[in-house]
Design a protein around this motif. Sequence first.
Motif, PDB file in Angstrom:
ATOM      1  N   ASP A  21       1.666 -10.027 -40.957  1.00 58.64           N
ATOM      2  CA  ASP A  21       1.636  -9.939 -39.496  1.00 58.64           C
ATOM      3  C   ASP A  21       2.371 -11.087 -38.810  1.00 58.64           C
ATOM      4  O   ASP A  21       2.171 -11.326 -37.611  1.00 58.64           O
ATOM      5  CB  ASP A  21       0.177  -9.914 -39.016  1.00 58.64           C
ATOM      6  N   ASP A  22       3.225 -11.780 -39.541  1.00 53.21           N
ATOM      7  CA  ASP A  22       3.902 -12.949 -38.966  1.00 53.21           C
ATOM      8  C   ASP A  22       4.701 -12.600 -37.716  1.00 53.21           C
ATOM      9  O   ASP A  22       4.682 -13.343 -36.726  1.00 53.21           O
ATOM     10  CB  ASP A  22       4.826 -13.597 -40.001  1.00 53.21           C
ATOM     11  N   PHE A  23       5.422 -11.481 -37.750  1.00 52.60           N
ATOM     12  CA  PHE A  23       6.262 -11.106 -36.602  1.00 52.60           C
ATOM     13  C   PHE A  23       5.392 -10.871 -35.367  1.00 52.60           C
ATOM     14  O   PHE A  23       5.707 -11.347 -34.277  1.00 52.60           O
ATOM     15  CB  PHE A  23       7.075  -9.859 -36.924  1.00 52.60           C
ATOM     16  N   ALA A  24       4.289 -10.148 -35.552  1.00 53.95           N
ATOM     17  CA  ALA A  24       3.406  -9.857 -34.428  1.00 53.95           C
ATOM     18  C   ALA A  24       2.729 -11.129 -33.912  1.00 53.95           C
ATOM     19  O   ALA A  24       2.547 -11.299 -32.696  1.00 53.95           O
ATOM     20  CB  ALA A  24       2.356  -8.832 -34.841  1.00 53.95           C
ATOM     21  N   LEU A  25       2.355 -12.020 -34.804  1.00 54.05           N
ATOM     22  CA  LEU A  25       1.731 -13.281 -34.383  1.00 54.05           C
ATOM     23  C   LEU A  25       2.712 -14.164 -33.624  1.00 54.05           C
ATOM     24  O   LEU A  25       2.334 -14.844 -32.653  1.00 54.05           O
ATOM     25  CB  LEU A  25       1.172 -14.016 -35.599  1.00 54.05           C
ATOM     26  N   MET A  26       3.961 -14.168 -34.055  1.00 52.45           N
ATOM     27  CA  MET A  26       4.978 -14.925 -33.315  1.00 52.45           C
ATOM     28  C   MET A  26       5.142 -14.350 -31.909  1.00 52.45           C
ATOM     29  O   MET A  26       5.339 -15.089 -30.933  1.00 52.45           O
ATOM     30  CB  MET A  26       6.304 -14.907 -34.064  1.00 52.45           C
ATOM     31  N   ALA A  27       5.046 -13.039 -31.787  1.00 54.13           N
ATOM     32  CA  ALA A  27       5.143 -12.406 -30.469  1.00 54.13           C
ATOM     33  C   ALA A  27       3.984 -12.835 -29.571  1.00 54.13           C
ATOM     34  O   ALA A  27       4.156 -13.024 -28.357  1.00 54.13           O
ATOM     35  CB  ALA A  27       5.174 -10.887 -30.614  1.00 54.13           C
ATOM     36  N   GLU A  28       2.800 -13.001 -30.159  1.00 52.92           N
ATOM     37  CA  GLU A  28       1.659 -13.465 -29.379  1.00 52.92           C
ATOM     38  C   GLU A  28       1.875 -14.900 -28.894  1.00 52.92           C
ATOM     39  O   GLU A  28       1.534 -15.248 -27.764  1.00 52.92           O
ATOM     40  CB  GLU A  28       0.374 -13.399 -30.218  1.00 52.92           C
ATOM     41  N   LEU A  29       2.434 -15.752 -29.751  1.00 50.37           N
ATOM     42  CA  LEU A  29       2.734 -17.127 -29.348  1.00 50.37           C
ATOM     43  C   LEU A  29       3.764 -17.153 -28.217  1.00 50.37           C
ATOM     44  O   LEU A  29       3.655 -17.949 -27.275  1.00 50.37           O
ATOM     45  CB  LEU A  29       3.239 -17.936 -30.535  1.00 50.37           C
ATOM     46  N   ASP A  30       4.749 -16.281 -28.316  1.00 55.21           N
ATOM     47  CA  ASP A  30       5.770 -16.189 -27.281  1.00 55.21           C
ATOM     48  C   ASP A  30       5.136 -15.775 -25.956  1.00 55.21           C
ATOM     49  O   ASP A  30       5.345 -16.412 -24.914  1.00 55.21           O
ATOM     50  CB  ASP A  30       6.826 -15.172 -27.708  1.00 55.21           C
ATOM     51  N   ALA A  31       4.320 -14.715 -25.995  1.00 54.28           N
ATOM     52  CA  ALA A  31       3.698 -14.222 -24.774  1.00 54.28           C
ATOM     53  C   ALA A  31       2.755 -15.258 -24.170  1.00 54.28           C
ATOM     54  O   ALA A  31       2.719 -15.451 -22.945  1.00 54.28           O
ATOM     55  CB  ALA A  31       2.937 -12.923 -25.069  1.00 54.28           C
ATOM     56  N   ALA A  32       1.981 -15.942 -25.019  1.00 57.67           N
ATOM     57  CA  ALA A  32       1.065 -16.970 -24.525  1.00 57.67           C
ATOM     58  C   ALA A  32       1.827 -18.119 -23.877  1.00 57.67           C
ATOM     59  O   ALA A  32       1.426 -18.637 -22.821  1.00 57.67           O
ATOM     60  CB  ALA A  32       0.191 -17.488 -25.668  1.00 57.67           C
ATOM     61  N   SER A  33       2.938 -18.513 -24.476  1.00 56.16           N
ATOM     62  CA  SER A  33       3.752 -19.610 -23.927  1.00 56.16           C
ATOM     63  C   SER A  33       4.341 -19.240 -22.574  1.00 56.16           C
ATOM     64  O   SER A  33       4.321 -20.037 -21.627  1.00 56.16           O
ATOM     65  CB  SER A  33       4.867 -19.976 -24.916  1.00 56.16           C
ATOM     66  N   ARG A  34       4.855 -18.006 -22.470  1.00 52.00           N
ATOM     67  CA  ARG A  34       5.429 -17.581 -21.195  1.00 52.00           C
ATOM     68  C   ARG A  34       4.354 -17.465 -20.116  1.00 52.00           C
ATOM     69  O   ARG A  34       4.602 -17.746 -18.946  1.00 52.00           O
ATOM     70  CB  ARG A  34       6.142 -16.233 -21.361  1.00 52.00           C
ATOM     71  N   HIS A  35       3.149 -17.066 -20.512  1.00 54.50           N
ATOM     72  CA  HIS A  35       2.072 -16.944 -19.530  1.00 54.50           C
ATOM     73  C   HIS A  35       1.630 -18.323 -19.029  1.00 54.50           C
ATOM     74  O   HIS A  35       1.307 -18.484 -17.846  1.00 54.50           O
ATOM     75  CB  HIS A  35       0.887 -16.195 -20.130  1.00 54.50           C
ATOM     76  N   ILE A  36       1.635 -19.296 -19.915  1.00 51.78           N
ATOM     77  CA  ILE A  36       1.311 -20.666 -19.498  1.00 51.78           C
ATOM     78  C   ILE A  36       2.321 -21.147 -18.458  1.00 51.78           C
ATOM     79  O   ILE A  36       1.954 -21.775 -17.452  1.00 51.78           O
ATOM     80  CB  ILE A  36       1.285 -21.599 -20.727  1.00 51.78           C
ATOM     81  N   GLU A  37       3.587 -20.849 -18.663  1.00 58.51           N
ATOM     82  CA  GLU A  37       4.611 -21.228 -17.685  1.00 58.51           C
ATOM     83  C   GLU A  37       4.388 -20.525 -16.354  1.00 58.51           C
ATOM     84  O   GLU A  37       4.552 -21.119 -15.287  1.00 58.51           O
ATOM     85  CB  GLU A  37       5.992 -20.894 -18.242  1.00 58.51           C
ATOM     86  N   LEU A  38       4.009 -19.237 -16.422  1.00 55.65           N
ATOM     87  CA  LEU A  38       3.754 -18.478 -15.202  1.00 55.65           C
ATOM     88  C   LEU A  38       2.562 -19.057 -14.438  1.00 55.65           C
ATOM     89  O   LEU A  38       2.595 -19.187 -13.207  1.00 55.65           O
ATOM     90  CB  LEU A  38       3.494 -17.011 -15.556  1.00 55.65           C
TER      91      LEU A  38
END
Length: 267
Positions: A21-38
């Motif tokens: 599930d590495d690809f999906a977990l990386m996507a979660e990190l990406d989404a969480a990071s962008r949400h923190i910026e928002l």
Amino acid sequence: MNYYADLYHLKELLEMPDTDDDFALMAELDAASRHIELETGRTFSGVTAERYFTGAGRYLFPDDDILSISEISVNDGDDTFTAMAAADYHLYPMNKYPKTWLQINSLGDFVAFPRMPNGVKITGLFGCNQSATPYRASGITGTVATTTGTVLTLSAGDVIRPGHTILCESEQMFVESITAGETVTATVIRGVNGTAAAIHSAKALSIWEYPADITKACLITAMRWWKRKDSAFQTVVGTPELGQVNIYKGLDPDVVQILSRYRRTAI
């Protein structure tokens, strides 16, 4: 390009040692990071850029956080710019980072920052962090023979992780994956955050570090979003043993508290 936490630590917290599930977990990190910026109105990476701002007389209130300035110049009125010396302005706050506003030094050669749109040009490192150089030495080196290659050969493993942004000389790279074997390599995105790709031969690597509580907020958010799939994203679930269970939605309360300290407000 930046994630505020790395894949290794997310998998460790989720107790997921396999790579399925590495690809999906990386996507979660990406989404969480962008949400923190928002949520905060800030980016916590270090972006090398040339940006334009509108002055306010003796003051300048950029809508970006500043870690360091390599050059600042003012518009003479015809889209030609005159450089300011470091002694011509003060950068505030003086004793901490990031820097968020500037003031003309009355003893310098300038009397004001132009009030016209794009009246001030700043070239530097932009972002929110606790230092102008928020990275740590990895103790290993990296080699890549071209400016377009995406495989960086590492001198050792178990240091650089997927999700890291690394600095090699003046180039930043984002690490997408690691391949371990007789030779350890990292698949990277080259020249991120405004930097230029270059050839590197056994050059020291540093890892960009983010404020610790921002990394924590990223991990908590990524973990919660990953686990939400187990409830099929429902608000209410039920089991014979527990009966009806309400699923908490929205940002975690701890994350809300962390991010409240970082929200950017106009001066």
